[in-house]
Design a protein around this motif. Structure first.
Motif, PDB file in Angstrom:
ATOM      1  N   MET A 105      48.121  33.403 115.944  1.00 19.26           N
ATOM      2  CA  MET A 105      47.626  34.088 114.746  1.00 19.26           C
ATOM      3  C   MET A 105      48.775  34.763 114.014  1.00 19.26           C
ATOM      4  O   MET A 105      49.793  35.097 114.616  1.00 19.26           O
ATOM      5  N   SER A 106      48.607  34.958 112.732  1.00 16.52           N
ATOM      6  CA  SER A 106      49.591  35.666 111.918  1.00 16.52           C
ATOM      7  C   SER A 106      48.943  36.952 111.415  1.00 16.52           C
ATOM      8  O   SER A 106      48.202  36.930 110.428  1.00 16.52           O
ATOM      9  N   PRO A 107      49.185  38.076 112.076  1.00 15.87           N
ATOM     10  CA  PRO A 107      48.508  39.320 111.712  1.00 15.87           C
ATOM     11  C   PRO A 107      48.783  39.735 110.270  1.00 15.87           C
ATOM     12  O   PRO A 107      49.889  39.554 109.763  1.00 15.87           O
ATOM     13  N   MET A 108      47.752  40.262 109.628  1.00 10.38           N
ATOM     14  CA  MET A 108      47.889  40.790 108.272  1.00 10.38           C
ATOM     15  C   MET A 108      47.671  42.292 108.295  1.00 10.38           C
ATOM     16  O   MET A 108      46.701  42.774 108.884  1.00 10.38           O
ATOM     17  N   GLY A 109      48.565  43.044 107.680  1.00  8.68           N
ATOM     18  CA  GLY A 109      48.383  44.484 107.564  1.00  8.68           C
ATOM     19  C   GLY A 109      47.567  44.806 106.327  1.00  8.68           C
ATOM     20  O   GLY A 109      47.747  44.188 105.272  1.00  8.68           O
ATOM     21  N   ILE A 110      46.639  45.746 106.457  1.00  7.76           N
ATOM     22  CA  ILE A 110      45.793  46.158 105.343  1.00  7.76           C
ATOM     23  C   ILE A 110      46.139  47.598 104.986  1.00  7.76           C
ATOM     24  O   ILE A 110      45.936  48.512 105.777  1.00  7.76           O
ATOM     25  N   HIS A 157      48.650  43.188 102.910  1.00  9.01           N
ATOM     26  CA  HIS A 157      47.774  43.122 101.744  1.00  9.01           C
ATOM     27  C   HIS A 157      47.471  44.545 101.282  1.00  9.01           C
ATOM     28  O   HIS A 157      46.851  45.319 102.010  1.00  9.01           O
ATOM     29  N   ILE A 158      47.951  44.890 100.107  1.00  9.36           N
ATOM     30  CA  ILE A 158      47.637  46.191  99.518  1.00  9.36           C
ATOM     31  C   ILE A 158      46.307  46.041  98.795  1.00  9.36           C
ATOM     32  O   ILE A 158      46.212  45.350  97.782  1.00  9.36           O
ATOM     33  N   ILE A 159      45.270  46.654  99.359  1.00  9.49           N
ATOM     34  CA  ILE A 159      43.904  46.328  98.948  1.00  9.49           C
ATOM     35  C   ILE A 159      43.352  47.261  97.876  1.00  9.49           C
ATOM     36  O   ILE A 159      42.147  47.450  97.781  1.00  9.49           O
ATOM     37  N   GLU A 190      50.664  41.052  99.262  1.00  8.37           N
ATOM     38  CA  GLU A 190      49.622  40.536  98.369  1.00  8.37           C
ATOM     39  C   GLU A 190      48.939  41.718  97.710  1.00  8.37           C
ATOM     40  O   GLU A 190      48.695  42.741  98.345  1.00  8.37           O
ATOM     41  N   VAL A 191      48.640  41.589  96.420  1.00  9.86           N
ATOM     42  CA  VAL A 191      47.994  42.677  95.685  1.00  9.86           C
ATOM     43  C   VAL A 191      46.863  42.110  94.834  1.00  9.86           C
ATOM     44  O   VAL A 191      46.703  40.892  94.693  1.00  9.86           O
ATOM     45  N   LEU A 192      46.106  43.010  94.267  1.00 10.45           N
ATOM     46  CA  LEU A 192      44.999  42.667  93.371  1.00 10.45           C
ATOM     47  C   LEU A 192      45.106  43.551  92.142  1.00 10.45           C
ATOM     48  O   LEU A 192      45.313  44.756  92.247  1.00 10.45           O
ATOM     49  N   THR A 193      44.998  42.964  90.967  1.00 10.34           N
ATOM     50  CA  THR A 193      45.154  43.771  89.756  1.00 10.34           C
ATOM     51  C   THR A 193      44.260  43.254  88.640  1.00 10.34           C
ATOM     52  O   THR A 193      43.587  42.229  88.778  1.00 10.34           O
ATOM     53  N   ARG A 194      44.252  43.968  87.545  1.00 10.95           N
ATOM     54  CA  ARG A 194      43.519  43.548  86.348  1.00 10.95           C
ATOM     55  C   ARG A 194      44.493  42.882  85.386  1.00 10.95           C
ATOM     56  O   ARG A 194      45.655  43.271  85.284  1.00 10.95           O
TER      57      ARG A 194
END
Length: 271
Positions: A105-110, A157-159, A190-194
Motif C-alpha cells: 500500500m502507499s499511505p496517504m496523509g490527510i 492530501h490537503i483536504i 493534492e489539493v482542492l480549490t475553486r
C-alpha cells in the motif's frame, strides 16, 4: 477498499483500539460504516473535530453509533503530530506506515488547513449546517506535514474544502511547503480549490510547493441551472483554471454533481 485495508491493518496491530469515523460526509451515509466494516468501526458521529479528545479519553462511555456529535465551532490546533498520530504514545505510527508499505500500500496523509466554507451552494454537504470558514495556524499545519513526510508518508492530501481561502495564510503555507519540498523531493501533494481562485501565479505556486494534482469543480451548467443551486461560476472559469494548472504540470481532477432531470448540455459542450 483502501479504507477497509487500513481498518484491517489497524485492527491487526492493535485489536483493542477504538476506531472513530466522523466528518461532514457522515450525515450523508449515516451509520453505514458500522454495517460495511462490522467489528472494525467502533463509532460514527457527525461532529467536526471538537469532540475527538472526549471520544478518545480513557474510560470514555462511547456514544450511540448514530448519535450526533454536536458539531463544533473550533478546529483543534494545539497538539503535536507526534502525540496525535501515536494516540498519546499508545500506537506505533511509523511501524504502521511500514506495515502498510510491506503490504504493497502507499499511505496517504490527510491534512487540513481550513474547515467549512464562506460560500453557500445549496447542494453542498458542508452547508447542510452552514459552517463558517475556520482556519488552523500555518505553523501547526507545516509541523504535521513534516512529521508525515519524516514518517514515510510521501503523498499528502490537503483536504480543505477550498484551498486558497484565505489567501494570506495559503500564500504563507505554499511558500513554506516549497521549502519542505526541497528537503523531501519525493513528496507529492493534492489539493482542492475553486476555479476562480486559480491564476497562473497561483498555479505556479502550487507546482513549486510539490502539488501534483488539483481538484476543480466543473461549473458547466447553464446560468438557470447554476442559479437553481445557488452557484454563480461559469464554464469559462473552469477552462481557464484547467489551462493554468496543466501549464504547470499539475494533473486536473474534475468533479461534477449531476442533478436528475436537469442534465446540462453545457457539460457536453465543455468536453
Amino acid at each position: 477498499d483502501q479504507v477497509f485495508s487500513i481498518l484491517t491493518a489497524v485492527r491487526e496491530i492493535s485489536p483493542e483500539l477504538k476506531t472513530v469515523l466522523g466528518g461532514s460526509v457522515i450525515p450523508l451515509i449515516q451509520n453505514a460504516p458500522l454495517r460495511w466494516w462490522e467489528k472494525k468501526v467502533s463509532c460514527v458521529y457527525d461532529g467536526y473535530g471538537k469532540e475527538i479528545p472526549e471520544l478518545l479519553a480513557p474510560g470514555n462511555n462511547w456514544p450511540n453509533p448514530t448519535e450526533n456529535g454536536g458539531g463544533g465551532k473550533i478546529i483543534i490546533d494545539d497538539y503535536s503530530p507526534e502525540d496525535f498520530y501515536s494516540a498519546g504514545g499508545r500506537f506505533d505510527f511509523k511501524k504502521y506506515v511500514s506495515t502498510c508499505k510491506t503490504l504493497g500500500m502507499s499511505p496517504m496523509g490527510i491534512v487540513e488547513m481550513t474547515r467549512g466554507c464562506p460560500f453557500t451552494c445549496d447542494f453542498c454537504s458542508l452547508n447542510s449546517k452552514r459552517m463558517l470558514l475556520q482556519v488552523r495556524t500555518v505553523t501547526t499545519v507545516l509541523r504535521e506535514i513534516r512529521f508525515l513526510l519524516e514518517s514515510g508518508v510521501n503523498y499528502i492530501h490537503i483536504i480543505d474544502p477550498t484551498f486558497g481561502l484565505p489567501p494570506k495564510e495559503s500564500d504563507l503555507l505554499l511558500r513554506a511547503m516549497a521549502d519542505i519540498y526541497e528537503s523531501f523531493p519525493q513528496a507529492k501533494f493534492e489539493v482542492l480549490t475553486r476555479s476562480e481562485i486559480v491564476t497562473s501565479k497561483f498555479a505556479l505556486s502550487l507546482a513549486q510547493a510539490g502539488v501534483v494534482r488539483c481538484g476543480v469543480g466543473m461549473e458547466t451548467m447553464d446560468k438557470k441551472l447554476l442559479a437553481s443551486v445557488n452557484k454563480k461560476l461559469s464554464p469559462e472559469n473552469t477552462e481557464l483554471a484547467a489551462q493554468a494548472l496543466s501549464a504547470n504540470g499539475i494533473e486536473v481532477k474534475f468533479f461534477h454533481i449531476l442533478f436528475p432531470g436537469n442534465f446540462s448540455e453545457g457539460t457536453v459542450r465543455f468536453f
